[in-house]
Design a protein around this motif. Structure first.
Motif, PDB file in Angstrom:
ATOM      1  N   LYS A  66       0.834  -1.197   0.000  1.00  0.00           N
ATOM      2  CA  LYS A  66       0.000   0.000   0.000  1.00  0.00           C
ATOM      3  C   LYS A  66       0.870   1.249   0.000  1.00  0.00           C
ATOM      4  CE  LYS A  66      -3.221  -2.523   2.887  1.00  0.00           C
ATOM      5  NZ  LYS A  66      -3.737  -2.676   4.233  1.00  0.00           N
ATOM      6  N   TYR A 105       0.243   5.743  -0.007  1.00  0.00           N
ATOM      7  CA  TYR A 105      -0.697   6.866   0.055  1.00  0.00           C
ATOM      8  C   TYR A 105       0.071   8.169   0.200  1.00  0.00           C
ATOM      9  CZ  TYR A 105      -3.906   3.082   1.025  1.00  0.00           C
ATOM     10  OH  TYR A 105      -4.629   1.926   0.935  1.00  0.00           O
ATOM     11  N   ASP A 151      -2.602  14.242  10.695  1.00  0.00           N
ATOM     12  CA  ASP A 151      -3.116  13.802   9.393  1.00  0.00           C
ATOM     13  C   ASP A 151      -2.556  12.427   9.026  1.00  0.00           C
ATOM     14  OD1 ASP A 151      -4.550  16.166   9.153  1.00  0.00           O
ATOM     15  OD2 ASP A 151      -3.135  17.090   7.733  1.00  0.00           O
ATOM     16  N   ASP A 183      -4.187   9.801  11.288  1.00  0.00           N
ATOM     17  CA  ASP A 183      -5.557   9.532  10.860  1.00  0.00           C
ATOM     18  C   ASP A 183      -5.583   8.597   9.657  1.00  0.00           C
ATOM     19  OD1 ASP A 183      -6.455  11.196  12.895  1.00  0.00           O
ATOM     20  OD2 ASP A 183      -6.874  12.897  11.558  1.00  0.00           O
ATOM     21  N   LYS A 184      -4.723   8.862   8.664  1.00  0.00           N
ATOM     22  CA  LYS A 184      -4.670   8.010   7.468  1.00  0.00           C
ATOM     23  C   LYS A 184      -4.160   6.613   7.828  1.00  0.00           C
ATOM     24  CE  LYS A 184      -5.202   7.305   3.096  1.00  0.00           C
ATOM     25  NZ  LYS A 184      -6.545   7.350   2.501  1.00  0.00           N
ATOM     26  N   SER A 185      -3.180   6.554   8.725  1.00  0.00           N
ATOM     27  CA  SER A 185      -2.638   5.258   9.142  1.00  0.00           C
ATOM     28  C   SER A 185      -3.701   4.415   9.831  1.00  0.00           C
ATOM     29  CB  SER A 185      -1.442   5.470  10.078  1.00  0.00           C
ATOM     30  OG  SER A 185      -0.407   6.147   9.402  1.00  0.00           O
ATOM     31  N   PHE A 186      -4.481   5.027  10.725  1.00  0.00           N
ATOM     32  CA  PHE A 186      -5.573   4.310  11.382  1.00  0.00           C
ATOM     33  C   PHE A 186      -6.588   3.824  10.355  1.00  0.00           C
ATOM     34  CE2 PHE A 186      -4.603   6.748  15.408  1.00  0.00           C
ATOM     35  CZ  PHE A 186      -4.202   5.640  16.129  1.00  0.00           C
ATOM     36  N   GLU A 187      -6.877   4.677   9.370  1.00  0.00           N
ATOM     37  CA  GLU A 187      -7.845   4.324   8.336  1.00  0.00           C
ATOM     38  C   GLU A 187      -7.380   3.116   7.527  1.00  0.00           C
ATOM     39  OE1 GLU A 187      -9.043   6.243   4.073  1.00  0.00           O
ATOM     40  OE2 GLU A 187      -8.983   7.644   5.757  1.00  0.00           O
ATOM     41  N   VAL A 188      -6.110   3.091   7.156  1.00  0.00           N
ATOM     42  CA  VAL A 188      -5.585   2.059   6.275  1.00  0.00           C
ATOM     43  C   VAL A 188      -5.137   0.810   7.033  1.00  0.00           C
ATOM     44  CG1 VAL A 188      -3.765   1.521   4.599  1.00  0.00           C
ATOM     45  CG2 VAL A 188      -4.876   3.758   4.560  1.00  0.00           C
ATOM     46  N   TRP A 189      -4.397   0.987   8.135  1.00  0.00           N
ATOM     47  CA  TRP A 189      -3.815  -0.146   8.857  1.00  0.00           C
ATOM     48  C   TRP A 189      -4.431  -0.340  10.243  1.00  0.00           C
ATOM     49  CZ3 TRP A 189      -0.530   3.252   6.115  1.00  0.00           C
ATOM     50  CH2 TRP A 189       0.064   2.690   4.973  1.00  0.00           C
ATOM     51  N   GLY A 190      -5.559   0.242  10.499  1.00  0.00           N
ATOM     52  CA  GLY A 190      -6.163   0.242  11.829  1.00  0.00           C
ATOM     53  C   GLY A 190      -6.385  -1.107  12.463  1.00  0.00           C
ATOM     54  N   GLN A 191      -6.522  -2.148  11.661  1.00  0.00           N
ATOM     55  CA  GLN A 191      -6.736  -3.486  12.208  1.00  0.00           C
ATOM     56  C   GLN A 191      -5.429  -4.171  12.590  1.00  0.00           C
ATOM     57  OE1 GLN A 191      -9.866  -4.574  12.831  1.00  0.00           O
ATOM     58  NE2 GLN A 191     -10.414  -2.521  12.148  1.00  0.00           N
TER      59      GLN A 191
END
Length: 134
Positions: free
Chosen positions: A2, A4, A35, A38-46
């Motif tokens: 990935k 971004y 920022d 936030d993007k890291s949580f969105e993409v790799w949050g699991q």
């Protein structure tokens, strides 16, 4: 893998569970860090991830501490390696880390390969910890 971009900052998963955040020469501010988080949580949050931060520009250290000291990051972050080719930035980073209360392991590096090796070891140790807890 990935990849971004967030406000000119590149986030790239270079290996499983290792994400490179390249600020380039941009000033690292709390807003930019938030920022990226936030993007890291969105993409790799699991998944828990280890992070290699590459920064050649300046850092707003006093204001960043409130963002990176958040205890909630410990659930998401295995470790953080900070790579900068600038000797001055490394010295500032060492000083910052002595006083900052990070909820995860972190280490400054002047060699990117050493930083990645350190992160790989942290990811492996984290995986063993998760297995022994299960």
């Amino acid at each position: 893998m990935k990849s971004y971009e967030v406000g000119g900052i590149l986030l790239t998963e270079c290996e499983p569970q290792i994400v490179v955040v390249d600020y380039g020469t941009a000033l690292v501010t709390p807003e930019r860090v938030q920022d990226v988080l936030d993007k890291s949580f969105e993409v790799w949050g699991q998944d828990r991830i280890a992070v290699l931060i590459k920064a050649s520009g300046g850092v707003d250290l006093m204001r960043i501490a409130s963002v990176v000291e958040d205890e909630a990051l410990a659930d998401f972050t295995v470790a953080v390696a900070i790579y900068t080719p600038s000797k001055v930035m490394r010295l500032i980073g060492h000083l910052f880390m002595q006083f900052q209360r990070s909820p995860y392991p972190q280490q400054p590096f002047d060699d990117e390969a050493d930083a990645l090796a350190w992160l790989r070891a942290r990811v492996a140790a984290d995986a063993k910890r998760k297995i022994s807890v299960s």
